[in-house]
Design a protein around this motif. Structure first.
Motif, PDB file in Angstrom:
ATOM      1  N   ASN A 176       0.792  -1.230   0.000  1.00 41.45           N
ATOM      2  CA  ASN A 176       0.000   0.000   0.000  1.00 41.45           C
ATOM      3  C   ASN A 176       0.825   1.281   0.000  1.00 41.45           C
ATOM      4  O   ASN A 176       0.308   2.342  -0.364  1.00 41.45           O
ATOM      5  N   PHE A 177       2.084   1.199   0.409  1.00 37.16           N
ATOM      6  CA  PHE A 177       2.887   2.414   0.504  1.00 37.16           C
ATOM      7  C   PHE A 177       4.149   2.384  -0.357  1.00 37.16           C
ATOM      8  O   PHE A 177       4.918   3.350  -0.353  1.00 37.16           O
ATOM      9  N   GLY A 178       4.363   1.303  -1.085  1.00 36.12           N
ATOM     10  CA  GLY A 178       5.482   1.268  -2.014  1.00 36.12           C
ATOM     11  C   GLY A 178       6.842   1.227  -1.359  1.00 36.12           C
ATOM     12  O   GLY A 178       7.829   1.704  -1.942  1.00 36.12           O
ATOM     13  N   VAL A 179       6.929   0.683  -0.157  1.00 40.66           N
ATOM     14  CA  VAL A 179       8.214   0.538   0.526  1.00 40.66           C
ATOM     15  C   VAL A 179       8.648  -0.920   0.466  1.00 40.66           C
ATOM     16  O   VAL A 179       7.859  -1.808   0.165  1.00 40.66           O
ATOM     17  N   LYS A 180       9.914  -1.168   0.761  1.00 46.40           N
ATOM     18  CA  LYS A 180      10.427  -2.531   0.712  1.00 46.40           C
ATOM     19  C   LYS A 180       9.950  -3.321   1.935  1.00 46.40           C
ATOM     20  O   LYS A 180      10.096  -2.870   3.060  1.00 46.40           O
ATOM     21  N   GLU A 181       9.423  -4.494   1.682  1.00 50.07           N
ATOM     22  CA  GLU A 181       8.860  -5.300   2.760  1.00 50.07           C
ATOM     23  C   GLU A 181       9.887  -5.613   3.845  1.00 50.07           C
ATOM     24  O   GLU A 181       9.572  -5.578   5.037  1.00 50.07           O
ATOM     25  N   GLU A 182      11.119  -5.896   3.425  1.00 49.17           N
ATOM     26  CA  GLU A 182      12.145  -6.254   4.394  1.00 49.17           C
ATOM     27  C   GLU A 182      12.632  -5.053   5.203  1.00 49.17           C
ATOM     28  O   GLU A 182      13.396  -5.210   6.171  1.00 49.17           O
ATOM     29  N   ASP A 183      12.177  -3.868   4.844  1.00 51.29           N
ATOM     30  CA  ASP A 183      12.612  -2.653   5.529  1.00 51.29           C
ATOM     31  C   ASP A 183      11.507  -2.052   6.394  1.00 51.29           C
ATOM     32  O   ASP A 183      11.602  -0.920   6.843  1.00 51.29           O
ATOM     33  N   VAL A 184      10.432  -2.832   6.627  1.00 50.33           N
ATOM     34  CA  VAL A 184       9.281  -2.339   7.377  1.00 50.33           C
ATOM     35  C   VAL A 184       9.240  -2.967   8.768  1.00 50.33           C
ATOM     36  O   VAL A 184       9.455  -4.169   8.926  1.00 50.33           O
ATOM     37  N   LEU A 222      12.744   0.963   8.656  1.00 49.16           N
ATOM     38  CA  LEU A 222      13.943   0.872   9.467  1.00 49.16           C
ATOM     39  C   LEU A 222      15.007   1.852   8.975  1.00 49.16           C
ATOM     40  O   LEU A 222      15.619   2.570   9.758  1.00 49.16           O
ATOM     41  N   SER A 223      15.206   1.877   7.665  1.00 55.54           N
ATOM     42  CA  SER A 223      16.182   2.803   7.096  1.00 55.54           C
ATOM     43  C   SER A 223      15.530   4.159   6.829  1.00 55.54           C
ATOM     44  O   SER A 223      14.312   4.269   6.723  1.00 55.54           O
ATOM     45  N   ILE A 224      16.346   5.174   6.716  1.00 52.74           N
ATOM     46  CA  ILE A 224      15.867   6.540   6.505  1.00 52.74           C
ATOM     47  C   ILE A 224      16.550   7.130   5.276  1.00 52.74           C
ATOM     48  O   ILE A 224      17.774   7.045   5.129  1.00 52.74           O
ATOM     49  N   SER A 225      15.738   7.700   4.379  1.00 48.04           N
ATOM     50  CA  SER A 225      16.269   8.334   3.170  1.00 48.04           C
ATOM     51  C   SER A 225      15.316   9.434   2.738  1.00 48.04           C
ATOM     52  O   SER A 225      14.355   9.757   3.440  1.00 48.04           O
ATOM     53  N   ASP A 226      15.553   9.998   1.561  1.00 51.64           N
ATOM     54  CA  ASP A 226      14.705  11.063   1.041  1.00 51.64           C
ATOM     55  C   ASP A 226      13.459  10.532   0.337  1.00 51.64           C
ATOM     56  O   ASP A 226      12.587  11.309  -0.063  1.00 51.64           O
ATOM     57  N   GLU A 227      13.359   9.210   0.165  1.00 53.75           N
ATOM     58  CA  GLU A 227      12.197   8.631  -0.491  1.00 53.75           C
ATOM     59  C   GLU A 227      10.952   8.768   0.383  1.00 53.75           C
ATOM     60  O   GLU A 227      11.045   8.821   1.613  1.00 53.75           O
ATOM     61  N   GLU A 228       9.787   8.831  -0.288  1.00 53.13           N
ATOM     62  CA  GLU A 228       8.531   8.968   0.445  1.00 53.13           C
ATOM     63  C   GLU A 228       8.338   7.804   1.408  1.00 53.13           C
ATOM     64  O   GLU A 228       8.563   6.648   1.063  1.00 53.13           O
ATOM     65  N   TYR A 229       7.936   8.125   2.631  1.00 54.13           N
ATOM     66  CA  TYR A 229       7.676   7.182   3.716  1.00 54.13           C
ATOM     67  C   TYR A 229       8.956   6.599   4.328  1.00 54.13           C
ATOM     68  O   TYR A 229       8.873   5.819   5.271  1.00 54.13           O
ATOM     69  N   TYR A 230      10.118   6.984   3.827  1.00 52.01           N
ATOM     70  CA  TYR A 230      11.373   6.513   4.415  1.00 52.01           C
ATOM     71  C   TYR A 230      11.941   7.550   5.381  1.00 52.01           C
ATOM     72  O   TYR A 230      13.145   7.773   5.435  1.00 52.01           O
ATOM     73  N   ASP A 231      11.066   8.167   6.156  1.00 52.12           N
ATOM     74  CA  ASP A 231      11.495   9.190   7.098  1.00 52.12           C
ATOM     75  C   ASP A 231      11.659   8.653   8.517  1.00 52.12           C
ATOM     76  O   ASP A 231      11.975   9.395   9.449  1.00 52.12           O
ATOM     77  N   GLY A 232      11.409   7.340   8.706  1.00 50.11           N
ATOM     78  CA  GLY A 232      11.568   6.746  10.023  1.00 50.11           C
ATOM     79  C   GLY A 232      10.488   7.122  11.009  1.00 50.11           C
ATOM     80  O   GLY A 232      10.624   6.882  12.216  1.00 50.11           O
ATOM     81  N   LYS A 233       9.379   7.685  10.518  1.00 51.68           N
ATOM     82  CA  LYS A 233       8.298   8.096  11.418  1.00 51.68           C
ATOM     83  C   LYS A 233       7.264   6.981  11.549  1.00 51.68           C
ATOM     84  O   LYS A 233       6.939   6.296  10.579  1.00 51.68           O
ATOM     85  N   TRP A 234       6.728   6.835  12.751  1.00 47.22           N
ATOM     86  CA  TRP A 234       5.663   5.869  12.978  1.00 47.22           C
ATOM     87  C   TRP A 234       4.350   6.390  12.406  1.00 47.22           C
ATOM     88  O   TRP A 234       4.009   7.554  12.570  1.00 47.22           O
ATOM     89  N   ARG A 235       3.625   5.494  11.720  1.00 50.34           N
ATOM     90  CA  ARG A 235       2.309   5.800  11.173  1.00 50.34           C
ATOM     91  C   ARG A 235       1.326   4.748  11.662  1.00 50.34           C
ATOM     92  O   ARG A 235       1.664   3.566  11.743  1.00 50.34           O
ATOM     93  N   TRP A 236       0.097   5.164  11.921  1.00 52.22           N
ATOM     94  CA  TRP A 236      -0.852   4.283  12.612  1.00 52.22           C
ATOM     95  C   TRP A 236      -1.738   3.509  11.655  1.00 52.22           C
ATOM     96  O   TRP A 236      -2.058   3.956  10.546  1.00 52.22           O
ATOM     97  N   ILE A 237      -2.166   2.321  12.105  1.00 51.97           N
ATOM     98  CA  ILE A 237      -2.995   1.410  11.327  1.00 51.97           C
ATOM     99  C   ILE A 237      -4.310   1.183  12.078  1.00 51.97           C
ATOM    100  O   ILE A 237      -4.300   0.789  13.247  1.00 51.97           O
ATOM    101  N   LEU A 238      -5.408   1.417  11.426  1.00 54.01           N
ATOM    102  CA  LEU A 238      -6.723   1.211  12.039  1.00 54.01           C
ATOM    103  C   LEU A 238      -7.215  -0.203  11.758  1.00 54.01           C
ATOM    104  O   LEU A 238      -7.189  -0.658  10.620  1.00 54.01           O
ATOM    105  N   TYR A 239      -7.668  -0.897  12.807  1.00 50.93           N
ATOM    106  CA  TYR A 239      -8.277  -2.217  12.614  1.00 50.93           C
ATOM    107  C   TYR A 239      -9.149  -2.549  13.821  1.00 50.93           C
ATOM    108  O   TYR A 239      -9.004  -1.952  14.887  1.00 50.93           O
ATOM    109  N   ASP A 240     -10.049  -3.480  13.638  1.00 45.56           N
ATOM    110  CA  ASP A 240     -10.912  -4.017  14.699  1.00 45.56           C
ATOM    111  C   ASP A 240     -11.718  -2.929  15.403  1.00 45.56           C
ATOM    112  O   ASP A 240     -11.367  -2.465  16.491  1.00 45.56           O
ATOM    113  N   THR A 241     -12.815  -2.552  14.787  1.00 47.98           N
ATOM    114  CA  THR A 241     -13.697  -1.537  15.371  1.00 47.98           C
ATOM    115  C   THR A 241     -15.063  -2.128  15.727  1.00 47.98           C
ATOM    116  O   THR A 241     -16.081  -1.434  15.702  1.00 47.98           O
TER     117      THR A 241
END
Length: 253
Positions: free
Chosen positions: A19-27, A102-121
């Motif tokens: 969904n975010f175009g990042v590398k699976e092994e880097d998540v 895990l890694s940080i770069s200039d690519e989108e979403y590679y800023d090392g910031k936590w983002r939240w996931i909504l589930y089970d409501t």
């Protein structure tokens, strides 16, 4: 007949990568106190956020800027605005998840910031008596365990004027758009009709033949009534919890 089933994607690195175009092994995916599919040592990266919030006054700009480097503020706000509005009583201390690279770069979403996931409501929108009703003050009560105002990170962030303003703006926008009764009511109609036959059969399969279409429609009305009345109550609760007045929140010092 084995009932009505809904398929959903597993919350793991694959979901984020797709969904975010990042590398699976880097998540890194954090869910309910556990690191999913990776070394538990990465748990410390999430704890760093909580520790910083608990040990520093986030009302001060320099400390708030540090938190901004650690989490996606808007993602966090969107998550809590949703949970509070729908009165999800099984959240905050349970059914929470977030992710970062895990890694940080200039690519989108590679800023090392936590983002939240909504589930089970499931336990929301009027579905739990005395906890998840339209009248419930989901800022301070109506939860199985901690309420948002008791949560370390949320309450610490709320001390910051910039965060508070951004939260209020988002909350009002959600209330007037995605949670507007006219819009939600239309969606309820669509889902009600699409699920009615299968849902009644599924209830009869697992609960007994006394589960009729009439009882199904009564439950649908509980959700409909929740959204019809929710805005009036939750806006008042937000003003009380944050000690603000929506009409002049921009002028609050």
């Amino acid at each position: 007949y084995w009932g009505l089933y809904n398929l959903q994607e597993r919350i793991d690195q694959g979901l984020i990568a797709q969904n975010f175009g990042v590398k699976e092994e880097d998540v890194i995916v954090f869910k309910n106190g556990n690191v999913i599919g990776a070394d538990d040592m990465y748990y410390s990266l999430y704890l760093d956020v909580i520790h910083y919030a608990s040990e520093n006054d986030l009302s001060k700009p320099e400390h708030y800027r540090k938190i901004e480097e650690m989490i996606d503020i808007q993602s966090y706000i969107d998550y809590y605005c949703f949970q509070i509005y729908v009165a999800n009583c099984d959240s905050v201390s349970n059914n929470y998840s977030c992710w970062r690279t895990l890694s940080i770069s200039d690519e989108e979403y590679y800023d090392g910031k936590w983002r939240w996931i909504l589930y089970d409501t499931d336990d929301s929108m009027g579905m739990v008596e005395d906890l998840a009703e339209a009248e419930t003050d989901s800022f301070r009560e109506g939860h199985w365990t901690n309420a948002p105002m008791d949560d370390v990170l949320f309450s610490s962030l709320m001390r910051n004027r910039e965060f508070e303003q951004r939260f209020v703006d988002t909350f009002v926008e959600m209330a007037d758009t995605v949670f507007a009764y006219e819009y939600v009511n239309q969606l309820i109609d669509e889902f009600c009709m699409n699920y009615k036959e299968a849902s009644v059969l599924s209830r009869q399969r697992f609960r007994g033949m006394e589960e009729t279409e009439e009882k199904y429609l009564e439950d649908v009305e509980v959700i409909r009534d929740f959204f019809k009345r929710r805005r009036t109550f939750i806006m008042g609760h937000m003003e009380d919890a944050l000690e603000i007045t929506l009409d002049d929140v921009d002028e609050k010092e």
